[in-house]
Design an enzyme around this catalytic site. Sequence first.
Site, PDB file in Angstrom:
ATOM      1  CG  ASP A 279       8.057   2.300-105.414  1.00  0.00           C
ATOM      2  OD1 ASP A 279       7.123   1.644-104.936  1.00  0.00           O
ATOM      3  OD2 ASP A 279       8.079   2.723-106.580  1.00  0.00           O
TER       4      ASP A 279
ATOM      5  NE  ARG B 234       2.116  17.006 -91.835  1.00  0.00           N
ATOM      6  CZ  ARG B 234       2.956  18.018 -91.867  1.00  0.00           C
ATOM      7  NH1 ARG B 234       3.414  18.502 -90.724  1.00  0.00           N
ATOM      8  NH2 ARG B 234       3.343  18.546 -92.988  1.00  0.00           N
ATOM      9  CE1 TYR B 235      -3.067  14.702 -99.361  1.00  0.00           C
ATOM     10  CE2 TYR B 235      -5.019  13.430 -98.781  1.00  0.00           C
ATOM     11  CZ  TYR B 235      -4.305  14.178 -99.694  1.00  0.00           C
ATOM     12  OH  TYR B 235      -4.827  14.418-100.927  1.00  0.00           O
ATOM     13  CD  GLU B 236      -8.901  12.002 -91.015  1.00  0.00           C
ATOM     14  OE1 GLU B 236      -8.143  12.072 -90.030  1.00  0.00           O
ATOM     15  OE2 GLU B 236     -10.003  11.419 -90.996  1.00  0.00           O
TER      16      GLU B 236
ATOM     17  CG  ASP C  16       1.171  10.918-103.415  1.00  0.00           C
ATOM     18  OD1 ASP C  16       0.886  11.796-102.587  1.00  0.00           O
ATOM     19  OD2 ASP C  16       2.294  10.401-103.492  1.00  0.00           O
TER      20      ASP C  16
ATOM     21  CE  LYS D 177      -2.931  19.198-113.365  1.00  0.00           C
ATOM     22  NZ  LYS D 177      -1.578  19.697-113.310  1.00  0.00           N
TER      23      LYS D 177
ATOM     24  CD  GLU E 267       6.268   8.701 -97.490  1.00  0.00           C
ATOM     25  OE1 GLU E 267       5.083   8.413 -97.315  1.00  0.00           O
ATOM     26  OE2 GLU E 267       6.687   9.272 -98.527  1.00  0.00           O
TER      27      GLU E 267
ATOM     28  CD  GLU F 146       0.838   3.948 -92.095  1.00  0.00           C
ATOM     29  OE1 GLU F 146       0.777   3.528 -90.929  1.00  0.00           O
ATOM     30  OE2 GLU F 146       0.557   5.119 -92.414  1.00  0.00           O
TER      31      GLU F 146
HETATM   32  C1  LIG Z   1      -0.999  12.006 -99.759  1.00  0.00           C
HETATM   33  S1  LIG Z   1       0.323  11.356 -98.855  1.00  0.00           S
HETATM   34  C2  LIG Z   1      -0.473  10.664 -97.422  1.00  0.00           C
HETATM   35  C3  LIG Z   1       0.488  10.408 -96.297  1.00  0.00           C
HETATM   36  C4  LIG Z   1      -0.089   9.774 -95.040  1.00  0.00           C
HETATM   37  N1  LIG Z   1      -0.542   8.416 -95.290  1.00  0.00           N
HETATM   38  C5  LIG Z   1      -1.205  10.620 -94.468  1.00  0.00           C
HETATM   39  O1  LIG Z   1      -2.360  10.151 -94.462  1.00  0.00           O
HETATM   40  O2  LIG Z   1      -0.931  11.727 -93.997  1.00  0.00           O
HETATM   41  C6  LIG Z   1       0.751   9.890 -99.784  1.00  0.00           C
HETATM   42  C7  LIG Z   1       2.099   9.342 -99.399  1.00  0.00           C
HETATM   43  O3  LIG Z   1       2.340   8.126-100.120  1.00  0.00           O
HETATM   44  C8  LIG Z   1       3.707   8.086-100.465  1.00  0.00           C
HETATM   45  N2  LIG Z   1       3.861   7.171-101.612  1.00  0.00           N
HETATM   46  C9  LIG Z   1       3.476   7.395-102.890  1.00  0.00           C
HETATM   47  N3  LIG Z   1       3.823   6.366-103.674  1.00  0.00           N
HETATM   48  C10 LIG Z   1       4.429   5.449-102.867  1.00  0.00           C
HETATM   49  C11 LIG Z   1       5.024   4.188-103.112  1.00  0.00           C
HETATM   50  N4  LIG Z   1       5.070   3.659-104.335  1.00  0.00           N
HETATM   51  N5  LIG Z   1       5.560   3.518-102.063  1.00  0.00           N
HETATM   52  C12 LIG Z   1       5.520   4.064-100.813  1.00  0.00           C
HETATM   53  N6  LIG Z   1       4.972   5.263-100.523  1.00  0.00           N
HETATM   54  C13 LIG Z   1       4.440   5.953-101.543  1.00  0.00           C
HETATM   55  C14 LIG Z   1       4.042   9.536-100.774  1.00  0.00           C
HETATM   56  O4  LIG Z   1       5.426   9.840-100.697  1.00  0.00           O
HETATM   57  C15 LIG Z   1       3.238  10.297 -99.734  1.00  0.00           C
HETATM   58  O5  LIG Z   1       3.962  10.560 -98.560  1.00  0.00           O
END
Ligand SMILES: C[S@@+](CC[C@H](N)C(=O)[O-])C[C@H]1O[C@@H](n2cnc3c(N)ncnc32)[C@H](O)[C@@H]1O
Length: 234
Positions: free
Chosen positions: A117, A214-216, A139, A143, A90, A65
């Site tokens: 990352d 949570r994001y959904e 994310d 923009k 994460e 994930e």
């Molecule tokens: C909008 S949030 C969604 C979180 C979760 N999946 C949810 O649905 O609630 C996107 C997540 O992806 C993580 N993320 C962004 N770029 C990433 C990367 N290169 N590797 C791992 N995670 C990353 C961010 O830190 C963030 O927590």
Amino acid sequence: MTAEPAPPLHDELRSFGRKRARKPSPRQQSLWDGALPRLRIDPAVLDATPLTALFSAPVTEVWLEIGFGGAEHLIHQATLNPGVGLIGCEPFEDGVIKALTAIEERGLRNVRLHPDDVRPILRGLPAASLTKVFVLFPDPWPKARHAKRRLVSKPFLDALARVMLLGAELRIATDIPAYARTVLEAAIPHSAFSWTATGPSSWRTPWPDWPGTRYEAKALREGRRPMFLTFLRV
Ligand SMILES: C[S@@+](CC[C@H](N)C(=O)[O-])C[C@H]1O[C@@H](n2cnc3c(N)ncnc32)[C@H](O)[C@@H]1O
């Protein structure tokens, strides 16, 4: 395990925002200092280990994930599938602490974490080693000048194609139509992926084992409709 070299990824633009939001409580700090060193995986030695041996529980397959956020989905899948090993990536430390808390409370032995990352993990994983990959609400970078920071791209799919077994499933959710377009424009012409959709209900209906995140919930509150995109590694 094959020694096939990982293809280079595109420039590692920052695809994520904050790494830490608030100061951890003493208990959270002790999880970070005590549990994380046992659970974190080293991307540099992944190829030397049979992937299933990374887990203290006996597991027969491994799922990844990417960007697990508050860990709702990661923990749900790990609980539902004790015979599967889950690697969660994460960089946001509050999310990692949530995962550590739930792993400890539930006594889960089939989860390992990379608190950063995902891209070094994708380079380090053995070829054809994963049977499922989740990218849930990446994310959005809405923009136009930031769109190149979006994680899902042709080079990202190339990296996933290398580490996914034939027949493995890639699930991507997004609430941003422009992001869905970015995904489909990269995935539909990609020779290693096939989109399973048969009509709009395919991308409007959540997966049967979907717990919500949570994001959904935030997207739904704000009137955005999530899309659930499923691809097979072919
Ligand atoms: C909008 S949030 C969604 C979180 C979760 N999946 C949810 O649905 O609630 C996107 C997540 O992806 C993580 N993320 C962004 N770029 C990433 C990367 N290169 N590797 C791992 N995670 C990353 C961010 O830190 C963030 O927590």
